[in-house]
Design an enzyme around this catalytic site. Structure first.
Site, PDB file in Angstrom:
ATOM      1  N   SER A  22      -2.331   1.756  -4.610  1.00  0.00           N
ATOM      2  CA  SER A  22      -2.764   2.839  -3.735  1.00  0.00           C
ATOM      3  C   SER A  22      -4.242   3.160  -3.946  1.00  0.00           C
ATOM      4  CB  SER A  22      -1.918   4.084  -4.022  1.00  0.00           C
ATOM      5  OG  SER A  22      -2.392   5.165  -3.257  1.00  0.00           O
ATOM      6  N   GLY A  23      -4.913   3.436  -2.853  1.00  0.00           N
ATOM      7  CA  GLY A  23      -6.259   3.986  -2.932  1.00  0.00           C
ATOM      8  C   GLY A  23      -6.176   5.502  -3.098  1.00  0.00           C
ATOM      9  N   LYS A  78      -8.180  -3.156  -4.785  1.00  0.00           N
ATOM     10  CA  LYS A  78      -6.781  -3.430  -4.431  1.00  0.00           C
ATOM     11  C   LYS A  78      -6.504  -4.933  -4.474  1.00  0.00           C
ATOM     12  CE  LYS A  78      -4.975   0.159  -1.595  1.00  0.00           C
ATOM     13  NZ  LYS A  78      -4.498   0.562  -0.277  1.00  0.00           N
ATOM     14  N   ASP A 113       0.882  -1.168   0.000  1.00  0.00           N
ATOM     15  CA  ASP A 113       0.000   0.000   0.000  1.00  0.00           C
ATOM     16  C   ASP A 113       0.925   1.224   0.000  1.00  0.00           C
ATOM     17  OD1 ASP A 113      -2.182   1.802   0.628  1.00  0.00           O
ATOM     18  OD2 ASP A 113      -1.458   1.743   2.707  1.00  0.00           O
ATOM     19  N   GLU A 132      -0.504  10.929   4.333  1.00  0.00           N
ATOM     20  CA  GLU A 132      -1.644  10.652   3.451  1.00  0.00           C
ATOM     21  C   GLU A 132      -1.641  11.667   2.313  1.00  0.00           C
ATOM     22  OE1 GLU A 132      -4.129   8.196   3.837  1.00  0.00           O
ATOM     23  OE2 GLU A 132      -2.911   7.359   5.460  1.00  0.00           O
ATOM     24  N   ARG A 167     -14.082  14.191  -2.224  1.00  0.00           N
ATOM     25  CA  ARG A 167     -12.828  14.848  -1.829  1.00  0.00           C
ATOM     26  C   ARG A 167     -12.073  15.339  -3.065  1.00  0.00           C
ATOM     27  NH1 ARG A 167     -10.435  10.544   2.407  1.00  0.00           N
ATOM     28  NH2 ARG A 167     -11.448   9.141   0.893  1.00  0.00           N
ATOM     29  N   ASP A 220      -0.090   5.132   0.985  1.00  0.00           N
ATOM     30  CA  ASP A 220      -0.255   6.130   2.048  1.00  0.00           C
ATOM     31  C   ASP A 220      -0.098   5.482   3.426  1.00  0.00           C
ATOM     32  OD1 ASP A 220      -0.709   8.268   0.329  1.00  0.00           O
ATOM     33  OD2 ASP A 220      -2.836   7.813   0.153  1.00  0.00           O
TER      34      ASP A 220
END
Lengths: 152, 402
Positions: B275-276, B320, B187, B196, B232, B189
């Protein structure tokens, strides 16, 4: 001989008697005893092992642990037999019985007397954790260059 | 009549040639060796040989003569335990797991707690190996869990011990795949980078509080991951590529990340990041760390500025895990040989899809879902979970210097 020890862990069963006998004999021969002494050690040790097997029918653990080795500076040959069978009677621990051969009509007490006749020391002990110990000691004999012998 | 096995354990002072003398005696007597293990600590030897003496108790005596004479002459203590066929059958089917403990230096009190805990769950410590080169910061305990009723309960209690003592741990099957992993997927972040990405982008856009509120709402379960992400990103509408670059530059690598990836690459592992977060932040990382694969959400650009929209499918928890499977398939690597490393709840499916899932950080939910849990803020510990030893690392360092 360096300070070392041989230990054997076997089931409490007459099937393993011969193994125990070979075990003690090999160690005694390795320690340099003559045939008479080796035989005495083997007979005394097997008497102790047979006692454990006989008494196991009355309950207790299913393993028997034997160890042989040379102890301390005085180089005693020590056989220890441990099991978790029925505890030693108090009079045995106190050393009140098992020194002289009992009369023929007595059902018990021959084993310890015979071991004492064959070995230099025979000491029964009872551990607080339920383990029972019999310690058999044979003093080693040193043979010098001239061929005469003396206690080591 | 079945063969009798005798477990012979020898201990005492070690010296060169000792094993040769012991085994020569066995060979001369015609005994067969069924198994052997040896360990030395300083100059003390612990050698165990499982000897097949043939049928019946009689040859056991012969073995004792052979090995006893030699061993006593060498100053060794010998324990011999004949094993009957029923017991031998049980010993032959052992379920072994590797428990790796990482710490600032394992102390004896922690070992005592660990050993009691393991024993209370009817697991047995079979062997202990120091992995770190010259201290006890990484130690492997091989556990026999054949008679452990619930491995999950043992793991849960080990995590409690980890919480109480500060040790990190990994619990994984001790099998052929344990030390033959080939792909490591990180992953990004709060795993590969210490921070983040969305927070840094929001700061550049002057929308820190609004983004944080949406993040909280998503974490409380009031908003699903995809919807929270879209809202966001919408707040980042108009942010310049230069500002995105500044945000990326403010995200430092997690301690140990660069070195760990470098060592993994040197050892031949394929390394990926999923990554998300966002491609514009992950792409520089891919270049810097020379990653083989990197996937993230794609931010739409127009005229050098973000449009506030995400292109394509959202990389969420399921995404993911799917990407991890897809990379493994592309690389033709079985999932048993894949490692997943992540810190958040959305990494759990990815970690569970991998043969070895490692939780990084202190979040309880993922720690309980993973095979390994590293709370100390250094990614270097994962190398030990892969079975790399301090000796291996020192050899790599020497090779680089040469």
């Amino acid at each position: 001989m360096p300070d070392s020890r041989l230990r054997l862990d076997i089931p409490v069963s007459s099937r393993w008697l011969q193994v125990a006998a070979n075990f003690v004999r090999a160690a005694a021969e390795g320690a340099g005893f003559d045939e008479d002494a080796v035989e005495a050690i083997e007979i005394a040790s097997m008497e102790a092992v047979e006692n454990v097997i006989d008494h196991s029918q009355l309950g207790g653990g299913d393993r028997l642990k034997m160890s042989v080795g040379i102890d301390g500076d005085d180089a005693d040959f020590v056989v220890e037999i441990r099991d978790r069978g029925i505890p030693w009677p108090r009079e045995v621990i106190a050393g009140k019985v098992g020194h002289d051969m009992p009369p023929p009509e007595s059902p018990r007490g021959r084993g310890l007397a015979m071991m004492r006749a064959l070995m230099d020391e025979v000491t029964p002990r009872q551990g607080t954790d339920g383990e029972k110990l019999l310690r058999l000691v044979k003093h080693r004999v040193r043979v010098d260059a001239a061929g005469s012998s003396a206690p080591a | 009549m079945t063969s009798t096995l005798v477990l012979v354990s020898l201990s005492g002072p070690d010296r060169p040639g000792l094993l040769g003398e012991i085994t020569a005696g066995l060979a001369d007597a015609g005994f067969r060796m069924a198994d052997i293990q040896q360990a030395t600590l300083l100059d003390l030897l612990a050698l165990s040989i499982l000897v097949d003496v043939g049928p019946g108790p009689e040859p056991v005596g012969r073995l004792l003569r052979v090995i006893g004479g030699t061993a006593l002459a060498l100053g060794l203590t010998v324990d011999a335990r004949p094993i009957e066929s029923a017991e031998a059958g049980r010993l032959g089917h052992r379920d072994l797991w590797a428990l790796t403990i990482l710490s600032d230096g394992l102390d004896v009190a922690t070992v005592a707690r660990l050993a009691r805990l393991v024993g209370s769950r009817r697991a047995n410590i079979v062997t202990i190996h120091r992995l770190a080169e010259d201290d006890l910061s990484a130690v492997d305990f091989i556990l026999d869990v054949t008679h452990t009723p619930e491995l999950a309960e043992l793991k849960s209690e080990l995590l409690h011990l980890s919480d109480a003592t500060g040790i990190d741990l990994g619990l994984q099957p001790e099998d052929a795949f344990r030390k033959s992993k080939r792909l490591v997927v990180f992953d990004v972040d709060s795993t590969l980078v210490d921070g983040e990405g969305i927070d840094e982008l929001a700061r550049e856009a002057g929308k820190g509080e609004e983004v944080a509120a949406l993040t909280r709402q998503a974490m409380d379960g009031g908003l699903d991951f995809g919807e929270a992400l879209r809202r966001r990103v919408a707040l980042l509408d108009g942010l310049s590529v230069e500002a995105v670059g500044r945000a990326a530059a403010r995200l430092p690598l997690t301690p140990g990340a660069g070195q760990t990836v470098e060592i993994l690459k040197e050892l031949g592992y394929r390394v990926a990041a999923i990554s998300g977060g966002f491609d514009l932040l992950v792409e520089p990382l891919k270049q810097e760390l020379k990653l083989d694969h990197a996937y993230a959400n794609r931010l739409e650009l127009a005229g050098g500025r973000l449009t506030g929209r995400v292109l394509g499918d959202i990389v969420d928890a399921a995404g993911k895990a799917a990407l991890l499977r897809s990379i493994a398939a592309d690389e033709r690597i079985p999932l048993e040989q894949v490692v997943g490393v992540g810190d958040g709840a959305n990494d759990i499916p990815m970690l569970q899809a991998a043969g070895l899932g490692i939780a990084f950080g202190r979040r309880d939910k993922i720690r309980r879902a993973a095979h390994g849990a590293i709370a100390r803020p250094d990614l270097g510990g994962i190398l030990y979970l892969l079975g790399v030893t301090g000796r291996d690392l020192a050899a790599l360092r020497r090779r680089r210097r040469a």
